[in-house]
Design an enzyme around this catalytic site. Sequence first.
Site, short mmCIF file in Angstrom:
data_model
loop_
_atom_site.label_atom_id
_atom_site.label_comp_id
_atom_site.label_asym_id
_atom_site.label_seq_id
_atom_site.Cartn_x
_atom_site.Cartn_y
_atom_site.Cartn_z
N GLU A 58 14.39 -14.95 0.03
CA GLU A 58 15.03 -15.48 0.84
C GLU A 58 13.88 -16.13 0.92
OE1 GLU A 58 14.91 -13.81 5.27
OE2 GLU A 58 16.67 -12.47 3.96
N ASP A 75 0.71 -1.16 0.29
CA ASP A 75 0.11 -0.06 0.07
C ASP A 75 0.91 1.19 -0.29
OD1 ASP A 75 -2.98 0.87 0.09
OD2 ASP A 75 -1.60 2.02 2.39
#
Length: 518
Positions: free
Chosen positions: A253, A202
Amino acid sequence: MTPEWWRNAVFYQVYIRSFADGNGDGVGDLAGIRARLPHLVDLGVDALWITPFYPSPMADHGYDVADPRDVEPIFGDLAEFDALLADAHAAGLRVTVDVVPNHSSHAHEWFEAALAAGPGSPERARYLFRDGRGPDGAEPPNNWPSVFGGPSWTQVPDGQWYLHLFAPEQPDLDFTHPEVLADLEETLRFWLDRGVDGFRIDVAHGMAKPEGLPDMVPMEDTGLLADHGPGDHRFDDDGVHEVHRRIRRVLDEYPGRMAVGEVWVSDDDRLARYLRADELQLAFNFKLLTADWDAEELRTAIEHSLATVEGTPAPACWVLSNHDRPRHVTRYGDGNLGIRRARAAALLQLALPGVVYVYNGDELGLPDVDLPDEALQDPIWERSGRTERGRDACRIPLPWSGAEPPYGFSARPDTWLPMPEGWATLTAAAQAADDSSMLSLYRRALALRATSPAMRGDGMEWLPAPEGCLAFRRPGGLVCLVNLSPAAVPLPEGEVLLASAVVSAGTLPVDAAVWLRA
């Protein structure tokens, strides 16, 4: 699925309060989404984007987050979220969730501690507290307006002011503070470890603020302060890119995870910077969402969107409606005219190369609803002195079945926003039984998009078209023709795969689109 499964995916935006109510309180929730997953499977989308469901006082209906690592009780709990995630994955649907890094709720423990600790404290350093201007500090630190109306500063009892680019209940965080960045990373890992497939960021252009928080300069042509436009230096500060690099390092990751940014910038080159190899995988380009039903405007929007991603690793990302903007049925003229044009726009959007986001209700052809003043809940209404009606009109709960409100959305009639009479033909159940409905059109279009060899390949090329029309070809052979002219036009040669309106005598009607295999 490939590690970059999102490159051609169709995402379905679930505005959680308005999608489906599973516990009968009139507000949509996680249990409601879980119960309606078969609708999304039958529709043919690849992934969900769920708007915020975190603990919140609901000053901005969840975009004021008090705890980004838990579930607001009106929406369910973490066990319900885990069950939804498991069911969605079992059904072949990816799940992405909203994160709101730019600001917290005023009820967040950090902000409560900042108010209690006082000026100059470490607790206040996580936010943007400043002394006021004027001899007694009674004036805001600068002239920035809030996006929701009024000033973007609120004074606290000890005399200092805090920045909130949105509502006062949404204090902006200071992303130069290491604890703020570390907390965002902790939030990302919390949801990634639970198994989410990605995030929608956002206000992804807002986390960094210009050094010194200087006044905004009025635009020369209007004398008004810029708002999300050229010269609006509250947003798109260069420092925001280091935040996105930190987000990307976390995502890397977890192979196969992604992020899409809500980035409002007017310049193609500025937007492209968010899509560098070490930043966002996707960014919404809102030019199609803001374009009128006009061939030249739509073509320009498409060309700008493609130019933005050229030279970046990212595909284009196409949006017609969302929870912040008028629905395109209404934007295109409302009533039968809006429906006709929205059907054609669906084929245009789904034929374009790249990623598509469908807002819940697009597939039903829902219009905006003109609500009475007393029903409005968007903070924009009050913040603007009741001059701007806000975004409630495009957030009406979805009609699922039946002839009267609440149309199967909830077990109770008093839904969080009132549902109108006259939506019986717009329900999912009614449209599923009608081969000519908007829902049936979306289902066929999404099935073809997923399986037809004509849709294969990246890119597109414009084709010669009658005046007031758009035509382009995809590498696999799909030709899309959209008629925005005032008269029917001849069809190109080829096998008709799908049309938004009845095609007869070799012509395409006004406000219609067709897919052909050349």
